[in-house]
Design an enzyme around this catalytic site. Sequence first.
Site, PDB file in Angstrom:
ATOM      1  N   GLU A 155       0.862  -1.205   0.006  1.00 30.49           N
ATOM      2  CA  GLU A 155      -0.111  -0.133   0.006  1.00 30.49           C
ATOM      3  C   GLU A 155       0.858   1.191  -0.108  1.00 30.49           C
ATOM      4  OE1 GLU A 155      -3.350   0.082   2.570  1.00 30.49           O
ATOM      5  OE2 GLU A 155      -3.446  -2.225   2.573  1.00 30.49           O
ATOM      6  N   ARG A 174      -0.922   8.540   9.367  1.00 29.99           N
ATOM      7  CA  ARG A 174      -0.806   7.340   9.468  1.00 29.99           C
ATOM      8  C   ARG A 174      -0.434   6.505   8.392  1.00 29.99           C
ATOM      9  NH1 ARG A 174      -4.166   2.715   9.141  1.00 29.99           N
ATOM     10  NH2 ARG A 174      -5.936   3.904   8.351  1.00 29.99           N
TER      11      ARG A 174
HETATM   12  C1  SIN Z   1      -7.313   0.575   2.791  1.00 30.50           C
HETATM   13  O1  SIN Z   1      -7.633  -0.504   2.520  1.00 30.50           O
HETATM   14  O2  SIN Z   1      -7.010   1.274   2.042  1.00 30.50           O
HETATM   15  C2  SIN Z   1      -7.455   1.021   4.284  1.00 30.50           C
HETATM   16  C3  SIN Z   1      -6.326   0.543   5.249  1.00 30.50           C
HETATM   17  C4  SIN Z   1      -6.065   1.426   6.166  1.00 30.50           C
HETATM   18  O3  SIN Z   1      -6.638   2.463   6.387  1.00 30.50           O
HETATM   19  O4  SIN Z   1      -4.874   1.190   6.798  1.00 30.50           O
END
Ligand code: SIN
Length: 523
Positions: free
Chosen positions: A120, A390
Amino acid sequence: MKNDEKHYCDILVIGSGIAGLSCAISAADLGLDVIIVTKDSSIEESNTFYAQGGIVARGRDDSPELLIDDIMQAGDGISNPDAAKIVAFEGPGMVEDFLIKKVGVSFSRNVDNEFEFAREGSHSRRRILHSMDMTGKAIEEALVAKLPEYKNIRAYSGYTAVDLLTIPHHSKSPLALYKEPQCIGAYVLNNRTERVERIFSSYTILATGGLGRIYLHTTNPTVATGDGFAMADRAGARLINMEYIQFHPTTLFHKDADGFLISEALRGEGAKLKTKDGIPFMDKYSPLGDLAPRDEVSRAMYEEMIKRGDNYVYLDIASYTEINVKKRFPMIYQRCLAHDIDIQKVPIPVVPAAHYSCGGVQVDLWGKTSLKCLYAAGEVAATGLHGANRLASTSLLEGLVWGIRSAKDIAGTFDGNKPYKESEIPPWQFPERIEEVDPALIQQDWVSIKSTMWNYVGIIRTVRRLQRARADIGYLKNRVDDFYRRAHLSPMVISLRNGVRTARIVAEASLKNRVSRGAHFIR
Ligand code: SIN
């Protein structure tokens, strides 16, 4: 009306997401007697349940040091390095020992039956364990399924915490004034009987989750009305970093979608943000492109939308990935298809929405707040890990780590002594003349809170907007507090009282801090 029902326990856990349940299970394992209360009728209802992306663990070519760097970078320089170290060194072990081996959470695996690590935004490695795009559901269901194994855990759903019980505040004894302020449990409303009961506990853990519902657009479920922040504030505990509200860049733009999250993991698999006329734009804003920190992505989207007069941008996974989108993201696929958007073929219209509170009730490295015998874990707590913004998928991990650490700390210090005489703590007093609640008034108050927070304490803030927010929310808070004193007590009234107080805390913290950093951007 009588309010003399009483309960006793060593630890009262308020909230039933990953932080609350890991704390409860760990404390029960250590021999403590636990009560869990949660305001929804279903114990599973929590922010945790809806988490899509995943939980940070240790990737294949990864190290604690690399994770610490990523956390510090995303936190824009003000993440607490000690908290980052704990998460990076202890967290992955807890995922393995507690979540996988003990609780039996099943995370997605690849064709070789090895764990599949996702990526991510702002992560330098693939290190996120996930259960397709329903990671929170898998974790929450496994935790809840574990509870019946414990005779020393009582789980009460449909119980809304009204206020923390504190001495000297709730004591009838004038001499209590000379004692150090301390939390000794909570007044809770039994939603079914409409009576307020007292739960006396040696230690109390706030694990009430977030506050997204004080904003017009949010990814959070309806329970996220900022209850824990408000209760802790009323009880005199210290809150920090409340101006850092993280906006998730990608929620589905559709009138019936109610802030449905489109996980950042799509961008981890190559998806790109584009303007309505199909031009990718993130490379203009950050060297990390579409995987820049969330605050930067949300602001870039906002800028593009303002510049072009558009009310959404596109997230395009169909044109950029090799993976089987339907298999990897089955829930997102289905939810979008229900709105006639086939994400395998067309781009998804998205807008940012309030997602996560990086600040909260200040806790130390063991979850202790500034109020004696009150602990906090999960989103309501501020360990400092998230700094000003975060890092994706660290919230479930932080909840897990501080849930377990709080239980260990309490078990290590608990001596069985009661710091109060029960006869000193009066039952809840209802007002003599109770006023019936008009739901239309409550709804309108919420509309005012949410639109004020969205428009004035949102992604881009200015001093004038924040001043206006402080005044408007302050006025509303006085009116709600006044009405609360006479109102027929219900979960709806309690949530409104908490929501408006939490909104004021966020507005004031935002106005006080004139330095733009991370999720707090002030022009
Ligand atoms: C997401 O799946 O984008 C959210 C994950 C998160 O907020 O850590």
